[in-house]
Design a protein around this motif. Sequence first.
Motif, mmCIF file in Angstrom:
data_model
loop_
_atom_site.group_PDB
_atom_site.id
_atom_site.type_symbol
_atom_site.label_atom_id
_atom_site.label_comp_id
_atom_site.label_asym_id
_atom_site.label_seq_id
_atom_site.Cartn_x
_atom_site.Cartn_y
_atom_site.Cartn_z
ATOM 1 N N GLY A 44 0.829 -1.210 0.000
ATOM 2 C CA GLY A 44 0.000 0.000 0.000
ATOM 3 C C GLY A 44 0.858 1.253 0.000
ATOM 4 N N ASN A 45 0.519 2.197 0.892
ATOM 5 C CA ASN A 45 1.284 3.446 1.019
ATOM 6 C C ASN A 45 2.264 3.405 2.186
ATOM 7 O OD1 ASN A 45 -0.083 4.754 -1.129
ATOM 8 N ND2 ASN A 45 -1.814 5.148 0.236
ATOM 9 N N SER A 46 2.613 2.203 2.618
ATOM 10 C CA SER A 46 3.362 2.090 3.873
ATOM 11 C C SER A 46 4.884 2.130 3.717
ATOM 12 C CB SER A 46 2.979 0.794 4.595
ATOM 13 O OG SER A 46 3.491 -0.338 3.904
ATOM 14 N N LYS A 47 5.407 1.990 2.505
ATOM 15 C CA LYS A 47 6.851 1.833 2.357
ATOM 16 C C LYS A 47 7.643 3.030 2.877
ATOM 17 C CE LYS A 47 7.154 -1.686 -1.229
ATOM 18 N NZ LYS A 47 7.707 -2.043 -2.563
ATOM 19 N N ASP A 48 7.107 4.235 2.745
ATOM 20 C CA ASP A 48 7.815 5.414 3.250
ATOM 21 C C ASP A 48 7.171 5.968 4.516
ATOM 22 O OD1 ASP A 48 5.480 6.418 2.199
ATOM 23 O OD2 ASP A 48 6.429 8.159 1.251
ATOM 24 N N SER A 49 6.400 5.121 5.188
ATOM 25 C CA SER A 49 5.654 5.595 6.365
ATOM 26 C C SER A 49 6.576 5.993 7.516
ATOM 27 C CB SER A 49 4.659 4.527 6.841
ATOM 28 O OG SER A 49 5.334 3.327 7.209
ATOM 29 N N ILE A 50 7.724 5.340 7.652
ATOM 30 C CA ILE A 50 8.666 5.696 8.718
ATOM 31 C C ILE A 50 9.178 7.111 8.500
ATOM 32 C CG2 ILE A 50 10.921 5.196 9.730
ATOM 33 C CD1 ILE A 50 10.373 2.232 9.175
ATOM 34 N N GLU A 51 9.604 7.400 7.266
ATOM 35 C CA GLU A 51 10.103 8.739 6.946
ATOM 36 C C GLU A 51 9.026 9.800 7.169
ATOM 37 O OE1 GLU A 51 12.662 5.833 4.764
ATOM 38 O OE2 GLU A 51 10.515 6.058 5.121
ATOM 39 N N ARG A 52 7.810 9.507 6.737
ATOM 40 C CA ARG A 52 6.726 10.474 6.892
ATOM 41 C C ARG A 52 6.354 10.678 8.362
ATOM 42 N NH1 ARG A 52 2.144 8.626 4.922
ATOM 43 N NH2 ARG A 52 2.849 6.591 4.184
ATOM 44 N N ALA A 53 6.437 9.602 9.143
ATOM 45 C CA ALA A 53 6.126 9.718 10.569
ATOM 46 C C ALA A 53 7.166 10.570 11.291
ATOM 47 C CB ALA A 53 6.042 8.330 11.207
ATOM 48 N N VAL A 54 8.443 10.385 10.932
ATOM 49 C CA VAL A 54 9.503 11.198 11.545
ATOM 50 C C VAL A 54 9.289 12.671 11.212
ATOM 51 C CG1 VAL A 54 11.971 11.709 11.524
ATOM 52 C CG2 VAL A 54 11.186 9.339 11.644
ATOM 53 N N TYR A 55 8.944 12.962 9.965
ATOM 54 C CA TYR A 55 8.673 14.345 9.572
ATOM 55 C C TYR A 55 7.492 14.919 10.365
ATOM 56 C CZ TYR A 55 6.507 18.126 6.932
ATOM 57 O OH TYR A 55 5.899 19.304 6.590
ATOM 58 N N PHE A 56 6.423 14.152 10.490
ATOM 59 C CA PHE A 56 5.246 14.613 11.228
ATOM 60 C C PHE A 56 5.590 14.914 12.690
ATOM 61 C CE2 PHE A 56 1.742 13.443 14.093
ATOM 62 C CZ PHE A 56 0.780 14.369 13.699
ATOM 63 N N LEU A 57 6.405 14.071 13.293
ATOM 64 C CA LEU A 57 6.716 14.203 14.722
ATOM 65 C C LEU A 57 7.782 15.255 15.023
ATOM 66 C CD1 LEU A 57 6.723 10.423 15.655
ATOM 67 C CD2 LEU A 57 5.031 12.114 16.383
#
Length: 234
Positions: free
Chosen positions: A211-224
């Motif tokens: 799905g859209n999860s492959k870059d979810s770690i990077e996006r989560a770090v940016y959000f936080l």
Amino acid sequence: MRDSIYTIPVNEVFEPRCGCPICTMRDILEERSVEYIMGAAMMEPDVRVETNRQGFCRFHYGMMLKQKNRLSLALMLESHLMEIQEKGMKPGEAQKGGLFSKKAVQAQGESCFICAKIDWAQQTMFDTIMRQYVAKEEFRTLYGEQQMLCFPHFKQLTAYAQEHMDKKWRNTFLKESTRLCRQALDTLKEDVSHYCKMFDYRNAGENADWGNSKDSIERAVYFLTSREIGEKKK
């Protein structure tokens, strides 16, 4: 420094409707500041006085190191080191067990010329955002169409609104800001959870749907943090 380089029309950061608009503002201001510091500011004695006194944080030194004009940075470092040498160190303190006065050490270690300018510009931008939100329906619509607010800027913006915004519109603004942050949070939580589940052996195989999860770690770090992975801030 001329404050004009820290003035950005609100619509310039909100019109793209991409990412967190406050991050966009900060990124533009940081780029402008570094370019100015490494260029025209070299000829302005009042700026050099301030950079000598405050220095820079690790992150902004890193940005300056990426510029082509390393001589500008070397000249600033030379005068900043001299400032520390002359005002931050007391030769008479050596026999007392330390070369630095406590006050001077704390002052040199906690200040950054660019951070201070960005903080000032951000407060000015917050004031403008809230005035525009109260006065113009089209801006309220534009604000609601933003993709997201990152978590750090959501906290800063809403905290500022609770103290400075017109009471008539405050709750509406806080609710809309919470929605913008929450929708990003909900999407990220779902994507990160999906990423974790993909490591279950039952989801392995060529046809595994990430799905859209492959870059979810990077996006989560940016959000936080309001910073992409690879960027570091003091």
